[in-house]
Design a protein around this motif. Structure first.
Motif, PDB file in Angstrom:
ATOM      1  N   HIS A  82       0.902  -1.114  -0.034  1.00  0.00           N
ATOM      2  CA  HIS A  82      -0.090   0.016   0.120  1.00  0.00           C
ATOM      3  C   HIS A  82       0.697   1.219   0.017  1.00  0.00           C
ATOM      4  O   HIS A  82       1.745   1.352   0.985  1.00  0.00           O
ATOM      5  CB  HIS A  82      -0.868   0.007   1.173  1.00  0.00           C
ATOM      6  N   ASP A  83       0.534   2.195  -0.854  1.00  0.00           N
ATOM      7  CA  ASP A  83       1.264   3.502  -0.974  1.00  0.00           C
ATOM      8  C   ASP A  83       0.067   4.645  -0.722  1.00  0.00           C
ATOM      9  O   ASP A  83      -0.704   4.686  -1.670  1.00  0.00           O
ATOM     10  CB  ASP A  83       1.863   3.741  -2.226  1.00  0.00           C
ATOM     11  N   ILE A  84       0.451   5.287   0.358  1.00  0.00           N
ATOM     12  CA  ILE A  84      -0.582   6.462   0.866  1.00  0.00           C
ATOM     13  C   ILE A  84      -0.143   7.655   1.079  1.00  0.00           C
ATOM     14  O   ILE A  84       1.207   7.809   1.473  1.00  0.00           O
ATOM     15  CB  ILE A  84      -1.531   5.626   2.119  1.00  0.00           C
ATOM     16  N   SER A  93       4.482   4.027   2.789  1.00  0.00           N
ATOM     17  CA  SER A  93       4.381   2.690   2.098  1.00  0.00           C
ATOM     18  C   SER A  93       4.693   1.591   3.267  1.00  0.00           C
ATOM     19  O   SER A  93       5.667   2.018   3.972  1.00  0.00           O
ATOM     20  CB  SER A  93       5.458   2.322   0.954  1.00  0.00           C
ATOM     21  N   ASN A  94       4.142   0.458   3.201  1.00  0.00           N
ATOM     22  CA  ASN A  94       4.229  -0.600   4.034  1.00  0.00           C
ATOM     23  C   ASN A  94       5.001  -1.753   3.141  1.00  0.00           C
ATOM     24  O   ASN A  94       5.077  -2.931   3.574  1.00  0.00           O
ATOM     25  CB  ASN A  94       2.969  -1.172   4.625  1.00  0.00           C
ATOM     26  N   ARG A  95       5.583  -1.340   2.269  1.00  0.00           N
ATOM     27  CA  ARG A  95       6.360  -2.443   1.286  1.00  0.00           C
ATOM     28  C   ARG A  95       7.562  -3.129   2.042  1.00  0.00           C
ATOM     29  O   ARG A  95       7.854  -4.164   1.573  1.00  0.00           O
ATOM     30  CB  ARG A  95       6.879  -1.915  -0.120  1.00  0.00           C
ATOM     31  N   TRP A 139       5.317   0.756   8.410  1.00  0.00           N
ATOM     32  CA  TRP A 139       4.883   2.096   7.457  1.00  0.00           C
ATOM     33  C   TRP A 139       6.220   2.935   7.301  1.00  0.00           C
ATOM     34  O   TRP A 139       6.644   3.159   8.718  1.00  0.00           O
ATOM     35  CB  TRP A 139       3.864   2.844   7.941  1.00  0.00           C
TER      36      TRP A 139
END
Length: 221
Positions: free
Chosen positions: A10-12, A27-29, A33
């Motif tokens: 997710h990218d927020i 991002s939580n990549r 986060w």
């Protein structure tokens, strides 16, 4: 519409740099986060934070050299405010407790030509009765923490600066006796005075953003 990221994570919370050339986002990549920066035209993202804490909501300094963001402290267990150099993420500086910081787009509006940062903060640890605060900042110095919008009657959240740094738009959230939640958009001077209600009713009006055209954009149901 141009897609900038395509990672499966997710990218927020994107934030565009003052010169429009870069985008900071969360991002939580990597598992937790973290804050990343990339070109506004796409390409490889550079990771600025790399610990296991949750770091969210970056906001650019007027000169584009620094970012302020909030971090869930692993020792304090509270949301903390940190400032980091965009070119040296290891140099992060703790500046206080709060959430969702927004750096004033006009430099030098604080005391002694410092910059102002607005944010929301609960009165107690874990408290949802948020109020709005400002703090004056320059590298190595934090001063004048000031509560500008108290959260006694309704939680004050989502602050955003006007392009000239003179006004702040924000949302209030109030829960009625019947349990229904009403959220409205307000505007106030940077010191909290002259507050004006921009929306009313039982709708949820949230996340205002002050456009460069002088209008306030927000989300509503």
């Amino acid at each position: 519409i141009t897609q900038l990221t395509n990672d499966p994570a997710h990218d927020i919370m994107p934030s565009i740099s003052p010169d429009g050339q870069r985008v900071a986002f969360c991002s939580n990549r990597t598992g937790s986060w973290d804050i990343f920066v990339m070109s506004a035209h796409g390409g490889q993202a550079v990771q600025l934070t790399a610990d296991s804490a949750q770091e969210l909501h970056p906001s650019w300094s007027p000169d584009g050299k620094r970012l302020v963001f909030c971090k869930l402290g692993q020792i304090s267990n509270r949301w903390e405010l940190w400032v980091t150099d965009v070119n040296n993420g290891a140099s992060a500086e703790f500046i206080g407790f709060g959430m969702f910081p927004e750096w004033c787009p006009v430099a030098g509006t604080g005391e002694s030509r410092t910059d102002k940062i607005v944010f929301q903060r609960g009165r107690e640890r874990g408290d949802r009765a948020f109020s709005l605060w400002t703090v004056d900042y320059k590298p190595g110095m934090v001063s004048a923490p000031t509560e500008i919008i108290p959260g006694q009657q309704a939680a004050a959240i989502n602050p955003t600066w006007s392009p000239d740094g003179q006004w702040i738009a924000y949302s209030t959230v109030k829960i009625g006796m019947d349990g229904r939640q009403a959220s409205d958009v307000w505007c106030a001077a940077a010191d909290g005075s002259a507050s004006v209600n921009l929306t009313s009713g039982m709708a949820s009006n949230l996340s205002p953003y002050w456009g460069r055209d002088g209008r306030v954009y927000f989300v509503s149901d």
